[in-house]
Design a protein around this motif. Structure first.
Motif, PDB file in Angstrom:
ATOM      1  N   ILE A 125      43.115  42.742  32.396  1.00  0.00           N
ATOM      2  CA  ILE A 125      42.196  41.788  33.004  1.00  0.00           C
ATOM      3  C   ILE A 125      41.172  41.400  31.942  1.00  0.00           C
ATOM      4  N   THR A 126      40.773  40.155  31.954  1.00  0.00           N
ATOM      5  CA  THR A 126      39.863  39.670  30.926  1.00  0.00           C
ATOM      6  C   THR A 126      39.022  38.514  31.446  1.00  0.00           C
ATOM      7  N   THR A 127      37.898  38.292  30.779  1.00  0.00           N
ATOM      8  CA  THR A 127      37.071  37.123  31.061  1.00  0.00           C
ATOM      9  C   THR A 127      37.108  36.141  29.899  1.00  0.00           C
ATOM     10  N   THR A 128      37.782  36.507  28.801  1.00  0.00           N
ATOM     11  CA  THR A 128      37.718  35.653  27.619  1.00  0.00           C
ATOM     12  C   THR A 128      38.965  34.788  27.461  1.00  0.00           C
ATOM     13  N   LEU A 129      38.738  33.536  27.134  1.00  0.00           N
ATOM     14  CA  LEU A 129      39.825  32.591  26.909  1.00  0.00           C
ATOM     15  C   LEU A 129      40.682  33.013  25.722  1.00  0.00           C
ATOM     16  N   ALA A 130      40.042  33.557  24.682  1.00  0.00           N
ATOM     17  CA  ALA A 130      40.796  33.984  23.502  1.00  0.00           C
ATOM     18  C   ALA A 130      41.832  35.050  23.872  1.00  0.00           C
ATOM     19  N   THR A 131      41.424  36.032  24.677  1.00  0.00           N
ATOM     20  CA  THR A 131      42.358  37.081  25.086  1.00  0.00           C
ATOM     21  C   THR A 131      43.447  36.514  25.987  1.00  0.00           C
ATOM     22  N   MET A 132      43.098  35.577  26.849  1.00  0.00           N
ATOM     23  CA  MET A 132      44.108  34.952  27.706  1.00  0.00           C
ATOM     24  C   MET A 132      45.156  34.232  26.856  1.00  0.00           C
ATOM     25  N   ARG A 133      44.726  33.569  25.807  1.00  0.00           N
ATOM     26  CA  ARG A 133      45.671  32.870  24.923  1.00  0.00           C
ATOM     27  C   ARG A 133      46.592  33.851  24.204  1.00  0.00           C
ATOM     28  N   ILE A 134      46.013  34.936  23.712  1.00  0.00           N
ATOM     29  CA  ILE A 134      46.825  35.962  23.038  1.00  0.00           C
ATOM     30  C   ILE A 134      47.837  36.543  24.017  1.00  0.00           C
ATOM     31  N   ASN A 135      47.373  36.887  25.231  1.00  0.00           N
ATOM     32  CA  ASN A 135      48.262  37.442  26.253  1.00  0.00           C
ATOM     33  C   ASN A 135      49.405  36.490  26.571  1.00  0.00           C
ATOM     34  N   SER A 136      49.084  35.208  26.692  1.00  0.00           N
ATOM     35  CA  SER A 136      50.118  34.205  27.009  1.00  0.00           C
ATOM     36  C   SER A 136      51.197  34.177  25.934  1.00  0.00           C
ATOM     37  N   LYS A 173      40.144  42.634  45.199  1.00  0.00           N
ATOM     38  CA  LYS A 173      41.148  41.575  45.260  1.00  0.00           C
ATOM     39  C   LYS A 173      40.755  40.340  44.454  1.00  0.00           C
ATOM     40  N   ASN A 174      39.488  40.250  44.043  1.00  0.00           N
ATOM     41  CA  ASN A 174      39.037  39.058  43.353  1.00  0.00           C
ATOM     42  C   ASN A 174      37.839  39.405  42.476  1.00  0.00           C
ATOM     43  N   CYS A 175      37.759  38.751  41.332  1.00  0.00           N
ATOM     44  CA  CYS A 175      36.651  38.982  40.407  1.00  0.00           C
ATOM     45  C   CYS A 175      36.547  37.782  39.484  1.00  0.00           C
ATOM     46  N   TYR A 176      35.622  37.852  38.541  1.00  0.00           N
ATOM     47  CA  TYR A 176      35.498  36.806  37.535  1.00  0.00           C
ATOM     48  C   TYR A 176      36.554  36.960  36.447  1.00  0.00           C
ATOM     49  N   CYS A 177      37.152  38.120  36.379  1.00  0.00           N
ATOM     50  CA  CYS A 177      38.224  38.360  35.408  1.00  0.00           C
ATOM     51  C   CYS A 177      39.515  37.677  35.857  1.00  0.00           C
ATOM     52  N   THR A 178      40.369  37.443  34.901  1.00  0.00           N
ATOM     53  CA  THR A 178      41.718  36.949  35.171  1.00  0.00           C
ATOM     54  C   THR A 178      42.686  38.092  34.903  1.00  0.00           C
ATOM     55  N   ALA A 179      43.559  38.358  35.855  1.00  0.00           N
ATOM     56  CA  ALA A 179      44.610  39.361  35.670  1.00  0.00           C
ATOM     57  C   ALA A 179      45.826  38.665  35.086  1.00  0.00           C
TER      58      ALA A 179
END
Length: 193
Positions: A125-136, A173-179
């Motif tokens: 789970i993350t709040t950062t766009l950079a980590t979301m891009r790496i994960n993708s 079930k919900n937060c500011y983070c993205t799973a």
């Protein structure tokens, strides 16, 4: 006039952490705390003992300069008897950010996880766009919180986050983070001749 020498990713060694790397635990813990405070959210601080435990388990990746300066750290956490593995605590020293260190560290922890737990669902789970891009790029896709582990010990690590009360109020079930999650193919395809 300042003589600024740009840092290069080639100056960094990224590898599975060894017990000798516990000497960096206090620095890692402090940077996690400072980074979370600066962003107003994010990863909770991990204790030195917790960092060393992950290293002892063979579940951590560390980045160091060739001279032995700490650059970055990430670890994996196992849940549900190895059915779920979370990548946690990604932190890169401020002077080394935006140079590709985090990407290489995530790549290393991803393949360490695949080697140790080949059938596990990998999530974070993350709040950062950079980590979301790496994960993708690694094949992780956004999912709802109901799809990741429901182990209370996972959510306990969120207690230090400024948004923990919001997470708790939604019954986790919900937060500011993205799973995000990667699901391995349970039955590898066999090539037919």
């Amino acid at each position: 006039m300042l003589n600024i020498v740009p840092m290069k990713i080639t100056d960094v060694i990224i590898r599975q952490a060894s017990m000798a790397d516990c000497t960096y635990a206090a620095q890692i813990s402090e940077e996690m705390d400072a980074s979370a405070r600066a962003r107003g959210t994010g990863i909770g601080r991990r204790s030195c003992d917790s960092i060393c435990q992950k290293i002892a388990e063979g579940n951590a990746i560390i980045a160091l300069t060739k001279e032995g300066q700490w650059v970055g750290y990430i670890y994996l956490e196992v849940y549900a008897n190895g059915n779920f593995v979370s990548h946690c605590g990604l932190i890169v020293a401020p002077g080394w950010r935006r140079l590709g260190v985090a990407t290489q560290m995530k790549d290393n922890i991803f393949w360490l996880t695949r080697a140790k737990y080949p059938l596990a669902k990998i999530f974070g789970i993350t709040t950062t766009l950079a980590t979301m891009r790496i994960n993708s790029k690694l094949g992780l896709q956004p999912v709802t919180f109901s799809e990741i582990t429901q182990d209370p010990s996972f959510w306990k690590k969120c207690e230090q986050c400024v948004n923990y009360q919001n997470l708790k109020n939604t019954c986790f079930k919900n937060c500011y983070c993205t799973a995000m999650m990667f699901e391995p193919d349970p039955a590898p395809k066999v090539n037919k001749l």
